[in-house]
Motif scaffolding. Structure first.
Motif, short mmCIF file in Angstrom:
data_model
loop_
_atom_site.label_atom_id
_atom_site.label_comp_id
_atom_site.label_asym_id
_atom_site.label_seq_id
_atom_site.Cartn_x
_atom_site.Cartn_y
_atom_site.Cartn_z
N GLU A 178 -10.68 1.49 -7.81
CA GLU A 178 -10.79 2.66 -6.93
C GLU A 178 -9.78 3.69 -7.38
N LEU A 179 -10.25 4.87 -7.72
CA LEU A 179 -9.33 5.95 -8.12
C LEU A 179 -8.37 6.32 -7.00
N ASP A 180 -8.87 6.24 -5.77
CA ASP A 180 -8.01 6.58 -4.62
C ASP A 180 -6.78 5.68 -4.59
N GLU A 181 -6.97 4.43 -5.00
CA GLU A 181 -5.82 3.51 -4.97
C GLU A 181 -4.81 3.86 -6.06
N ILE A 182 -5.30 4.34 -7.20
CA ILE A 182 -4.35 4.79 -8.24
C ILE A 182 -3.61 6.03 -7.72
N ASN A 183 -4.36 6.95 -7.13
CA ASN A 183 -3.74 8.18 -6.62
C ASN A 183 -2.75 7.89 -5.50
N GLU A 184 -3.04 6.86 -4.72
CA GLU A 184 -2.10 6.51 -3.65
C GLU A 184 -0.76 6.06 -4.23
N GLN A 185 -0.83 5.26 -5.31
CA GLN A 185 0.42 4.81 -5.94
C GLN A 185 1.16 5.99 -6.58
N LEU A 186 0.40 6.91 -7.17
CA LEU A 186 1.04 8.10 -7.77
C LEU A 186 1.73 8.92 -6.67
N TYR A 187 1.08 8.99 -5.52
CA TYR A 187 1.66 9.73 -4.39
C TYR A 187 2.95 9.03 -3.92
N ARG A 188 2.90 7.72 -3.77
CA ARG A 188 4.07 6.97 -3.30
C ARG A 188 5.27 7.21 -4.22
N ARG A 189 4.99 7.26 -5.53
CA ARG A 189 6.09 7.45 -6.50
C ARG A 189 6.76 8.82 -6.36
N ARG A 220 -2.58 -3.83 -10.23
CA ARG A 220 -2.49 -4.25 -8.83
C ARG A 220 -3.88 -4.56 -8.26
N GLN A 221 -4.87 -3.78 -8.68
CA GLN A 221 -6.23 -4.03 -8.17
C GLN A 221 -6.78 -5.33 -8.74
N PHE A 222 -6.36 -5.65 -9.96
CA PHE A 222 -6.73 -6.95 -10.54
C PHE A 222 -6.03 -8.07 -9.76
N LEU A 223 -4.76 -7.90 -9.48
CA LEU A 223 -4.00 -8.95 -8.79
C LEU A 223 -4.51 -9.16 -7.36
N ASN A 224 -4.98 -8.07 -6.73
CA ASN A 224 -5.55 -8.21 -5.38
C ASN A 224 -6.70 -9.20 -5.37
N GLU A 225 -7.44 -9.21 -6.47
CA GLU A 225 -8.58 -10.15 -6.59
C GLU A 225 -8.08 -11.60 -6.59
N LEU A 226 -6.81 -11.79 -6.99
CA LEU A 226 -6.23 -13.13 -7.02
C LEU A 226 -5.29 -13.35 -5.83
N ASP A 227 -5.39 -12.47 -4.84
CA ASP A 227 -4.55 -12.56 -3.63
C ASP A 227 -3.05 -12.47 -3.91
N ILE A 228 -2.69 -11.73 -4.95
CA ILE A 228 -1.27 -11.52 -5.25
C ILE A 228 -0.86 -10.13 -4.76
N ASN A 229 0.23 -10.09 -4.00
CA ASN A 229 0.68 -8.82 -3.41
C ASN A 229 2.08 -8.47 -3.88
N ILE A 230 2.30 -7.20 -4.12
CA ILE A 230 3.61 -6.76 -4.62
C ILE A 230 4.19 -5.72 -3.67
N TYR A 231 5.41 -5.97 -3.22
CA TYR A 231 6.08 -5.07 -2.28
C TYR A 231 7.45 -4.70 -2.83
N SER A 232 8.08 -3.70 -2.21
CA SER A 232 9.47 -3.41 -2.58
C SER A 232 10.17 -2.72 -1.42
N HIS A 233 11.49 -2.78 -1.45
CA HIS A 233 12.29 -1.98 -0.51
C HIS A 233 13.64 -1.66 -1.13
N VAL A 234 14.25 -0.60 -0.61
CA VAL A 234 15.57 -0.18 -1.10
C VAL A 234 16.62 -0.91 -0.27
N VAL A 235 17.59 -1.53 -0.94
CA VAL A 235 18.61 -2.29 -0.20
C VAL A 235 20.02 -1.75 -0.41
N GLN A 236 20.15 -0.71 -1.22
CA GLN A 236 21.48 -0.12 -1.41
C GLN A 236 21.32 1.30 -1.95
N ILE A 237 22.11 2.23 -1.37
CA ILE A 237 22.20 3.60 -1.90
C ILE A 237 23.70 3.88 -2.02
#
Ligand code: EPS
Length: 399
Positions: free
Chosen positions: A29-40, A146-163
């Protein structure tokens, strides 16, 4: 599969990414690529450039009716800022040496070693490619992975823990405090999704306010700010990666590629450096067995990787990002040509890009895992990979 190449300069016409080969029949899905570009592009502390760019992917090959063909998938992301650099960055321009050269290298940037290595008298010939603008291309690649990994039920997350020197709780501490809060994939996904609505992608709102104050005050001083972020991967079955060769080990692939993200200076997996000061009896995650769950652990100091292979627990990686080397309060430097004392080049820049880096970290992690999973499960088509994946899971459950 999932080997890729990126090309493009920060102020050139566009960025390009080519993934050499992919399983055929993967839905993209192109929208999913664009969503990641937006997040960045989000996050407190970004500079003027992000007001110019609004990254969107263009697919040039390898996809038909939303499904991969198995052929090279090539993607581009336009640089809107290119319109302001037509003359300075013209690929076939004739101005040549008439364009004023940049000769005051920024400490901490690729400027000086790059100019010496490539025998360049204009630092722009180095910095344009060294720029973290390139990470938009890697984010697009990661969004496909990520869209390939979703097919294998693998999820990737992140958070900031120090600034700067302000720390918030890391994933292990959060889970230890309120395990019931994160006991389902839905709950974990919701927790991390909420972070996208926050200015720094940090789950502690009180700390976030302090971090913002720190960014503002360092910015006022003409300074830049680094930090630490964590990547959490769930759903990785045991046995991704291998112990048999150093370069097949999952942690060496992850560390190598994540260290390839601009400004990253340190990577830890699981307990990381802290583990070095702890007794072995506290570092190693004891093994238990349950009819329902199979083999499992009650702790995760290993960060989900043992002997170069995933062990079925969450993969937890921490990355340290140094402050960006373009400072309003320019540092001392020496001129490339005259060798005289000068102040470093001051280009418009971000003050803090740790939240953006966390998104690129997710993308890089996705591409490493997609490559390692496709090598484990083989297959030229998604159907073949899914068959192999499901039969492996069945084998594990009957072990
Ligand atoms: C960067 C410098 C800034 C950042 C850039 C990375 O760009 P500019 O020189 O145009 O002001 O905004 O990041 C991006 C363009 C991006 O898309 O992330 C650098 O020198 O690394």
């Amino acid at each position: 599969m999932f080997e890729y190449l990126t090309a493009g300069e920060s102020h050139g016409p566009r960025l390009t990414a080519i993934i050499k080969s992919l399983p055929a029949g993967l839905k993209i899905e192109l929208d999913e690529i664009n969503e990641q570009l937006y997040r960045r592009q989000q996050g407190y502390g970004r500079g003027g450039r992000m007001k110019i760019e609004s990254d969107k992917v263009i697919i040039n090959s390898g996809l038909r009716h939303k499904k991969t063909l198995g052929s090279p998938l090539s993607m581009t992301v336009e640089n809107k800022d290119w319109q302001n650099w037509l003359e300075i960055m013209a690929p076939d321009g004739e101005k040549g040496e008439a364009v004023e050269a940049l000769t005051n290298p920024r400490p901490g940037h690729a400027d000086l070693p790059g100019a010496l290595k490539y025998n360049q008298l204009d630092l722009r010939n180095i910095l344009e490619r060294a720029s973290a603008r390139e990470t938009a291309a890697r984010t697009a690649v990661g969004a496909v992975a990520r869209q390939f990994l979703n097919e294998l039920d693998i999820n990737i997350y992140s958070h900031v823990v120090q600034i700067g020197d302000l720390k918030s709780k890391n994933w292990g501490q959060l889970k230890a405090e309120t395990p019931e809060r994160f006991d389902s994939e839905k709950a974990r996904a919701e927790y991390f999704a909420e972070l996208d609505k926050t200015p720094l992608r940090c789950g502690d709102s009180q700390k976030t306010a302090e971090m913002i104050e720190l960014i503002d005050s360092w910015k006022e001083n003409g300074d830049s700010v680094g930090g630490v972020f964590e990547i959490v991967v769930t759903g990785v079955p045991v046995g991704i990666g291998s112990h048999v060769h150093w370069d097949l080990k999952l942690e060496s692939k992850l560390a190598a590629q994540l260290m390839g993200l601009q400004a990253i200076k340190g990577v830890e997996i699981g307990a990381g450096f802290k583990g070095a000061s702890m007794p072995g009896s506290e570092v190693h995650d004891q093994i238990y067995y349950d009819q329902e769950k199979g083999f499992f652990r009650c702790t995760n100091q290993a960060g989900g990787i043992e002997g170069g292979m995933s062990n079925g627990e969450e993969i937890v990686i921490r990355l340290a990002m140094k402050p960006i080397p373009t400072l309003a309060k320019a540092l001392e430097t020496a001129d490339l040509i005259s060798k005289e004392k000068r102040t470093a080049a001051k280009e418009r820049s971000d003050v803090c890009a740790v939240p953006a880096a966390s998104i690129v970290g997710e993308a890089i992690t996705a591409s490493v895992l997609a490559e390692s999973c496709s090598s484990k499960f083989g297959g030229d088509s998604m159907e073949e990979i899914r068959r192999n994946y499901e039969s492996y899971l069945e084998y594990l459950s009957n072990f």
